[in-house]
Design a protein around this motif. Structure first.
Motif: not given
Length: 183
Positions: A68-79
């Protein structure tokens, strides 16, 4: 507030370089331990991370793998996004890798977004937006990023054309506005 809390990246991944290295390591292990031998893998492709940046309360990166090619999003704080049943950290700790977890709707930069929930014990919960899941057509890693670059260039050109040619954005003079009224 969600019923089950999000598991965030461990503190040792607070630096972007550490997160990048961990993402690469996790996906190399997934390839080696769980996906090796999958006939749909394109083994001409490296596992690479590019374009790590911060967007609002998220660290966002592009990830290329043989699947895959994907965008990963890691939260800085609990959304304030509810975790679906079966997706708390304890419930996913020993679960097999799943490319696309449950769909999550959220907002980023004032725009509605969709992504798939993911979890790995070393990374915590994160979101995955697939860009391409059929990697078989690409000869090598650079071909993938060249194709993605062309998509971005085309999008930018179309946005510029739309701004330039959008009749709604053209100024309407008073004469044009009241032209049907004869004075």
């Amino acid at each position: 507030m969600p019923d089950a809390p999000w598991s965030l990246c461990p503190p040792e991944l607070a630096e972007d370089a550490a997160l990048s290295a961990a993402v690469l390591g996790v996906h190399q292990a997934i390839l080696r331990e769980q996906l090796q031998g999958d006939p749909f893998l394109n083994l001409h492709l490296d596992i690479q991370q590019r374009a790590l940046r911060r967007v609002e309360d998220w660290r966002v990166l592009l990830l290329l793998t043989p699947w895959m090619l994907a965008r990963l999003l890691f939260p800085d704080r609990s959304p304030s996004l509810a975790l679906p049943g079966g997706w708390s950290a304890p419930e996913r700790a020993d679960a097999s890798y799943q490319v696309l977890g449950p769909r999550i709707l959220f907002s980023l930069l004032g725009q509605p977004q969709q992504a798939h929930l993911s979890y790995h014990p070393d990374l915590g919960h994160f979101l995955l937006q697939p860009i391409c899941l059929d990697m078989g057509a690409y000869a090598d890693t650079e071909a993938v990023f060249e194709a993605w670059g062309q998509v971005i260039r085309t999008r930018d050109e179309n946005m510029e054309k739309a701004r330039r040619d959008c009749p709604l954005q053209k100024e309407v003079s008073r004469r044009e506005l009241f032209s049907r009224f004869k004075i």
